[in-house]
Design an enzyme around this catalytic site. Structure first.
Site, short mmCIF file in Angstrom:
data_model
loop_
_atom_site.label_atom_id
_atom_site.label_comp_id
_atom_site.label_asym_id
_atom_site.label_seq_id
_atom_site.Cartn_x
_atom_site.Cartn_y
_atom_site.Cartn_z
CD GLU A 1 37.48 52.91 47.58
OE1 GLU A 1 36.45 53.02 46.90
OE2 GLU A 1 38.62 53.09 47.14
CD GLN B 1 35.42 13.23 36.52
OE1 GLN B 1 34.95 12.79 37.57
NE2 GLN B 1 34.91 12.96 35.34
N GLY C 1 50.39 24.18 44.59
CA GLY C 1 51.08 23.42 45.63
C GLY C 1 52.12 24.28 46.33
CB ALA D 1 35.99 57.71 62.46
#
Ligand SMILES: Cc1cc2nc3c(=O)[nH]c(=O)nc-3n(C[C@H](O)[C@H](O)[C@H](O)COP(=O)(O)OP(=O)(O)OC[C@H]3O[C@@H](n4cnc5c(N)ncnc54)[C@H](O)[C@@H]3O)c2cc1C
Length: 385
Positions: free
Chosen positions: A366, A282, A342, A135
């Site tokens: 949770e 970029q 890296g 459960a």
């Protein structure tokens, strides 16, 4: 640390900004960068020092804690700040709150008197025992049961994945008491760790180590005065507690993500390659922009949910959105930070490597991500005729 402009957001009052800034300074001076190998000892020490410095009062609220009712924004800011410094410090704070939350919200005066001031001072360690081997997501399927014998409840069964299992002084345990089928036949009991019939059945090692255990109850007798809330109302007690702390899980994820962002910015602006800095490409800038945007979206959802709960409004949908977005988002932000580092990013003990392990279970406990999706959809569909 990077700027804290978000503390000016309208969700906060002046005291929240002061709290976050002073905790940040305290954490920088008092929380060790590296914890020792024994997580039990480390957690006990962290609970003591967080208690002595007064931070744990916010985990409790009310007359035994910070004075006012539980302040969700304060709890979230504390978790975010601690998570940024140390996953284990965040864990120590969070569990004092989650473990004692049912008592803060629905305990009797005698229960509050007995447990809350010790929790707030860091003199007693708390745990919240809801999940079972069969459960987890389906909490209402729980089998751990308590039958009433005179003025005692006699508990039999198991709980698992219990944080602070093995070091807690008391556990709030949810048991089937059979007043009605399913979720309406569950009650909550406070079980002291030294109660006969209670034992730690197994310690569990996880990828980001913290005290975790499977608990066993064998004819474990607790006085009925230890029941939190009414008989058969335990599921509501659990859900009310999770309503506060679910949003704070999202805040912890946010803290991990902010730390990863800080680390990534440092690395991208100091690492040289192809005659320029990694940050000058970029492709790197796109990554950084996405990370920052994910962090701000998470923060907005976290503090909206916390603010809304502090207004006394229902936050089922908002807390689920915050947890879903902040935990999934933090995983992506941290993964991008590891990529920017890296090879260094996967070296054991590196901050981003530690964050990569720390974040993973927040997407599961949770209420797993899928459970949050179902909650959000249920709330949406409820309003459609
Ligand atoms: C590090 C850690 C600490 C924890 N601490 C505590 C604690 O202190 N106290 C406590 O009581 N419990 C604690 N838990 C337990 C935690 O709450 C459960 O692990 C969680 O509820 C999931 O239950 P489960 O592990 O049994 O997974 P399951 O219920 O078997 O779910 C497995 C997966 O199924 C998926 N899933 C679930 N529901 C659905 C659905 N309806 N549709 C589709 N997919 C679905 C999700 O991806 C989920 O991850 C902790 C767990 C971890 C990992």
């Amino acid at each position: 640390m990077s700027d804290k402009h978000y503390l000016d957001w309208p969700f906060f009052e002046a005291r929240h900004g002061e709290l976050a800034r002073s905790l940040d300074a305290w954490a920088a001076a008092n929380i060790p960068h590296d914890h020792g190998p024994n997580v039990d000892d480390e957690c006990r020490a962290l609970v003591k020092s967080l208690g002595a410095a007064g931070w744990l009062k916010h985990a409790v609220g009310g007359e035994y804690g910070a004075g006012d009712a539980i302040d969700t924004r304060a709890i979230c800011l504390i978790r975010e700040t601690l998570a940024r410094h140390s996953g284990l410090a965040d864990f120590a704070f969070a569990m004092q709150g989650l473990g004692s939350g049912a008592i803060s919200l629905q305990g009797t005066p005698a229960q509050k008197d007995r447990y809350l001031s010790k929790v707030a001072k860091g003199e007693a360690i708390a745990a919240f025992a809801l999940s079972e081997p069969e459960a987890g997501s389906d909490v209402a399927a729980m089998q751990c049961n308590a039958h009433i014998a005179g003025d005692h409840a006699v508990i039999n069964g198991e709980k698992t994945w219990i944080s602070n299992g093995g070091i807690a002084d008391f556990y709030v345990v949810f048991c089937r008491t059979g007043e009605a089928p399913g979720a309406r036949g569950i009650s909550a009991f406070i079980v002291d760790a030294n109660t006969p019939g209670f034992e730690i059945a197994e310690r569990i090692d996880v990828i980001a180590p913290h005290p975790l255990a499977r608990l066993r109850f064998t004819d474990c007798r607790v006085p009925l005065t230890q029941r939190v809330g009414e008989a058969g109302e335990g599921f509501k007690v659990a859900m009310r507690t999770l309503d506060v702390f679910r949003t704070s899980v999202a805040a912890a994820a946010l803290g991990f993500a902010r730390r990863a962002m800080d680390e990534a910015l440092q690395r991208a602006t100091s690492r040289k390659m192809f005659n320029q800095r990694l940050a000058d490409f970029q492709l790197t800038q796109a990554k950084l922009a996405q990370m920052a945007t994910t962090i701000d979206s998470s923060a907005l959802l976290v503090y909206r949910a916390a603010w809304q709960r502090d207004q006394g409004r229902n936050v089922t949908r908002e807390a689920a959105m915050a947890k879903l977005t902040a935990t999934e988002g933090a995983q992506q932000v941290i993964d991008a930070a590891v990529q920017i580092f890296g090879g260094q990013g996967v070296v054991s003990g590196q901050m981003v490597e530690r964050l990569y392990r720390e974040i993973r279970s927040l997407r599961i406990y949770e209420g797993a991500t899928e459970v949050q999706q179902l909650i959000i959809a249920r709330e949406l569909l409820k309003d459609v005729t």
